[in-house]
Write a protein that holds these residues in place. Structure first.
Motif, PDB file in Angstrom:
ATOM      1  N   ARG A   4     -35.878 -24.943 -17.070  1.00  0.00           N
ATOM      2  CA  ARG A   4     -34.568 -24.350 -16.605  1.00  0.00           C
ATOM      3  C   ARG A   4     -33.467 -25.294 -15.151  1.00  0.00           C
ATOM      4  O   ARG A   4     -34.146 -25.878 -14.179  1.00  0.00           O
ATOM      5  CB  ARG A   4     -34.806 -22.786 -16.085  1.00  0.00           C
ATOM      6  N   CYS A   5     -32.527 -25.611 -15.935  1.00  0.00           N
ATOM      7  CA  CYS A   5     -31.356 -25.924 -14.515  1.00  0.00           C
ATOM      8  C   CYS A   5     -31.494 -25.190 -13.956  1.00  0.00           C
ATOM      9  O   CYS A   5     -30.914 -24.507 -13.442  1.00  0.00           O
ATOM     10  CB  CYS A   5     -30.246 -26.103 -14.993  1.00  0.00           C
ATOM     11  N   LEU A   6     -31.528 -26.208 -12.358  1.00  0.00           N
ATOM     12  CA  LEU A   6     -30.950 -25.223 -11.390  1.00  0.00           C
ATOM     13  C   LEU A   6     -29.513 -24.388 -10.850  1.00  0.00           C
ATOM     14  O   LEU A   6     -29.455 -23.453 -10.556  1.00  0.00           O
ATOM     15  CB  LEU A   6     -31.138 -25.973 -10.208  1.00  0.00           C
ATOM     16  N   TRP A   7     -28.627 -25.957 -11.697  1.00  0.00           N
ATOM     17  CA  TRP A   7     -26.949 -25.219 -11.656  1.00  0.00           C
ATOM     18  C   TRP A   7     -26.205 -26.359 -12.699  1.00  0.00           C
ATOM     19  O   TRP A   7     -27.216 -26.958 -13.010  1.00  0.00           O
ATOM     20  CB  TRP A   7     -26.066 -25.066 -10.118  1.00  0.00           C
ATOM     21  N   ALA A   8     -24.879 -26.428 -13.019  1.00  0.00           N
ATOM     22  CA  ALA A   8     -24.589 -26.156 -13.789  1.00  0.00           C
ATOM     23  C   ALA A   8     -22.576 -26.341 -13.625  1.00  0.00           C
ATOM     24  O   ALA A   8     -22.503 -25.802 -13.793  1.00  0.00           O
ATOM     25  CB  ALA A   8     -25.142 -26.647 -15.658  1.00  0.00           C
ATOM     26  N   ALA A   9     -22.055 -27.846 -14.937  1.00  0.00           N
ATOM     27  CA  ALA A   9     -20.924 -27.773 -13.778  1.00  0.00           C
ATOM     28  C   ALA A   9     -20.196 -27.938 -15.687  1.00  0.00           C
ATOM     29  O   ALA A   9     -20.261 -29.686 -16.300  1.00  0.00           O
ATOM     30  CB  ALA A   9     -20.814 -28.104 -12.854  1.00  0.00           C
ATOM     31  N   SER A  10     -19.033 -27.853 -15.754  1.00  0.00           N
ATOM     32  CA  SER A  10     -18.722 -28.632 -17.366  1.00  0.00           C
ATOM     33  C   SER A  10     -16.839 -28.707 -16.983  1.00  0.00           C
ATOM     34  O   SER A  10     -15.702 -27.658 -16.217  1.00  0.00           O
ATOM     35  CB  SER A  10     -19.146 -27.442 -18.356  1.00  0.00           C
ATOM     36  N   PHE A  11     -16.607 -29.332 -17.526  1.00  0.00           N
ATOM     37  CA  PHE A  11     -14.663 -29.669 -17.089  1.00  0.00           C
ATOM     38  C   PHE A  11     -14.662 -29.968 -18.716  1.00  0.00           C
ATOM     39  O   PHE A  11     -15.152 -30.990 -19.754  1.00  0.00           O
ATOM     40  CB  PHE A  11     -14.788 -31.238 -16.661  1.00  0.00           C
ATOM     41  N   SER A  12     -13.675 -29.489 -18.992  1.00  0.00           N
ATOM     42  CA  SER A  12     -12.668 -29.277 -20.474  1.00  0.00           C
ATOM     43  C   SER A  12     -11.973 -30.867 -19.909  1.00  0.00           C
ATOM     44  O   SER A  12     -12.603 -31.834 -19.427  1.00  0.00           O
ATOM     45  CB  SER A  12     -12.192 -28.388 -20.506  1.00  0.00           C
ATOM     46  N   SER A  13     -11.650 -31.416 -21.952  1.00  0.00           N
ATOM     47  CA  SER A  13     -11.701 -32.935 -21.895  1.00  0.00           C
ATOM     48  C   SER A  13      -9.748 -33.148 -20.663  1.00  0.00           C
ATOM     49  O   SER A  13     -10.215 -34.723 -20.765  1.00  0.00           O
ATOM     50  CB  SER A  13     -11.428 -33.354 -23.342  1.00  0.00           C
ATOM     51  N   SER A  14      -9.361 -32.498 -20.962  1.00  0.00           N
ATOM     52  CA  SER A  14      -7.578 -32.569 -19.909  1.00  0.00           C
ATOM     53  C   SER A  14      -8.046 -32.334 -18.467  1.00  0.00           C
ATOM     54  O   SER A  14      -6.799 -32.538 -17.567  1.00  0.00           O
ATOM     55  CB  SER A  14      -6.776 -32.125 -20.750  1.00  0.00           C
ATOM     56  N   VAL A  15      -9.384 -32.145 -17.710  1.00  0.00           N
ATOM     57  CA  VAL A  15      -9.469 -31.822 -16.142  1.00  0.00           C
ATOM     58  C   VAL A  15      -9.142 -32.808 -15.781  1.00  0.00           C
ATOM     59  O   VAL A  15      -9.374 -34.320 -16.273  1.00  0.00           O
ATOM     60  CB  VAL A  15     -11.058 -31.313 -15.573  1.00  0.00           C
ATOM     61  N   PRO A  16      -8.180 -33.744 -14.816  1.00  0.00           N
ATOM     62  CA  PRO A  16      -7.951 -35.532 -14.359  1.00  0.00           C
ATOM     63  C   PRO A  16      -9.514 -35.428 -13.657  1.00  0.00           C
ATOM     64  O   PRO A  16     -10.334 -34.609 -13.656  1.00  0.00           O
ATOM     65  CB  PRO A  16      -6.845 -34.340 -13.643  1.00  0.00           C
ATOM     66  N   ASN A  17      -9.571 -36.468 -13.530  1.00  0.00           N
ATOM     67  CA  ASN A  17     -10.095 -37.287 -13.225  1.00  0.00           C
ATOM     68  C   ASN A  17     -10.910 -37.487 -11.374  1.00  0.00           C
ATOM     69  O   ASN A  17     -11.306 -37.252 -11.087  1.00  0.00           O
ATOM     70  CB  ASN A  17     -10.832 -39.375 -13.847  1.00  0.00           C
ATOM     71  N   ASP A  18      -9.530 -37.744 -11.561  1.00  0.00           N
ATOM     72  CA  ASP A  18      -9.401 -37.578  -9.916  1.00  0.00           C
ATOM     73  C   ASP A  18     -10.108 -35.650  -9.145  1.00  0.00           C
ATOM     74  O   ASP A  18     -10.898 -36.215  -7.959  1.00  0.00           O
ATOM     75  CB  ASP A  18      -8.389 -37.949  -9.530  1.00  0.00           C
ATOM     76  N   LEU A  19     -10.354 -35.265 -10.083  1.00  0.00           N
ATOM     77  CA  LEU A  19     -10.560 -34.039  -9.711  1.00  0.00           C
ATOM     78  C   LEU A  19     -11.779 -33.748 -10.100  1.00  0.00           C
ATOM     79  O   LEU A  19     -12.810 -33.056  -9.117  1.00  0.00           O
ATOM     80  CB  LEU A  19     -10.074 -32.252  -9.953  1.00  0.00           C
ATOM     81  N   VAL A  20     -12.624 -33.971 -10.759  1.00  0.00           N
ATOM     82  CA  VAL A  20     -14.280 -33.720 -10.999  1.00  0.00           C
ATOM     83  C   VAL A  20     -14.909 -35.263  -9.998  1.00  0.00           C
ATOM     84  O   VAL A  20     -15.620 -34.961  -9.420  1.00  0.00           O
ATOM     85  CB  VAL A  20     -14.096 -34.490 -12.772  1.00  0.00           C
ATOM     86  N   ALA A  21     -13.794 -35.714  -9.791  1.00  0.00           N
ATOM     87  CA  ALA A  21     -14.276 -37.244  -8.671  1.00  0.00           C
ATOM     88  C   ALA A  21     -14.431 -35.807  -7.795  1.00  0.00           C
ATOM     89  O   ALA A  21     -15.920 -36.974  -6.464  1.00  0.00           O
ATOM     90  CB  ALA A  21     -13.347 -38.188  -8.516  1.00  0.00           C
TER      91      ALA A  21
END
Length: 218
Positions: free
Chosen positions: A170-187
């Protein structure tokens, strides 16, 4: 906020109540973060979502332009760094930069590009933590109109990150970002989870405790 949920043939006294107990809204009402762990379960990698973060283009729009989801054990400092970057933006729903921003953020800290998809994924040197650009899981909310017209059932592409200390477990944690989340925020999030700077922990995850307490080889 308190909402009721009624199942078919359920009597009033058996009606279930679900609670969303924490909601933070920015002063301009363009971004918000909600603690939804007490709500109806929404799973990522078999884990319930804890934080649901969203932003919209203007206060007149009733819909979020994008959403990001974090399970309970996502490192707190990474969620904070994502929120700080979001708060610093004047226009939280506008895109600045491409997917290379995310990969550059982690490779700068020593992560390795995915050998099969070097432009769409990377993992740390211990093969424990991963970040990948691809089809997002079902139920990930996004205002992109293609989510309504896509008949393939595959969904849109977005960033996913997770930690899997034991292969196949089982994963320890997970995060998901929808397609329109700006890449600089994901960065900003990726830069934080890939940082090698030491962080004080009161409790170590059981799945990685032995590895973290192991004396380094000389």
């Amino acid at each position: 906020m308190v909402r009721g949920r009624q199942e078919p043939d359920e009597t009033p006294e058996d009606r279930q109540v679900v609670r969303s107990t924490v909601l933070h809204i920015s002063p301009d009402t363009l971004r918000w973060a909600q603690w939804v762990l007490a709500d109806e379960p929404f799973l990522l990698g078999g884990l319930p979502v804890a934080w649901h973060v969203s932003a919209r283009t203007n206060s007149a729009s009733p819909l979020a332009q994008w959403s990001a989801y974090f399970t309970p054990d996502v490192p707190g400092e990474a969620v904070v760094d994502f929120l700080v970057a979001l708060d610093a933006r004047e226009f939280p729903a506008e895109e600045f930069g491409g997917t290379e921003l995310v990969l550059d953020a982690v490779t700068t800290h020593g992560w390795l590009l995915n050998i099969d998809q070097p432009r769409a994924g990377a993992l740390d040197a211990t093969f424990t933590s991963h970040i990948s650009y691809g089809t997002v899981p079902a139920l990930i909310q996004d205002a992109d109109p293609r989510t309504l017209t896509d008949n393939t059932g595959t969904g849109l592409d977005g960033w996913q990150a997770w930690a899997e200390p034991v292969l196949g477990a089982r994963c320890l944690w997970a995060a998901s970002f929808s397609s329109s989340v700006p890449n600089d925020l994901v960065a900003a999030f990726a830069r934080s989870i890939s940082s090698t700077a030491p962080v004080l922990r009161r409790v170590l995850p059981a799945s990685t405790e032995d590895r973290l307490l192991r004396a380094p080889a000389i």
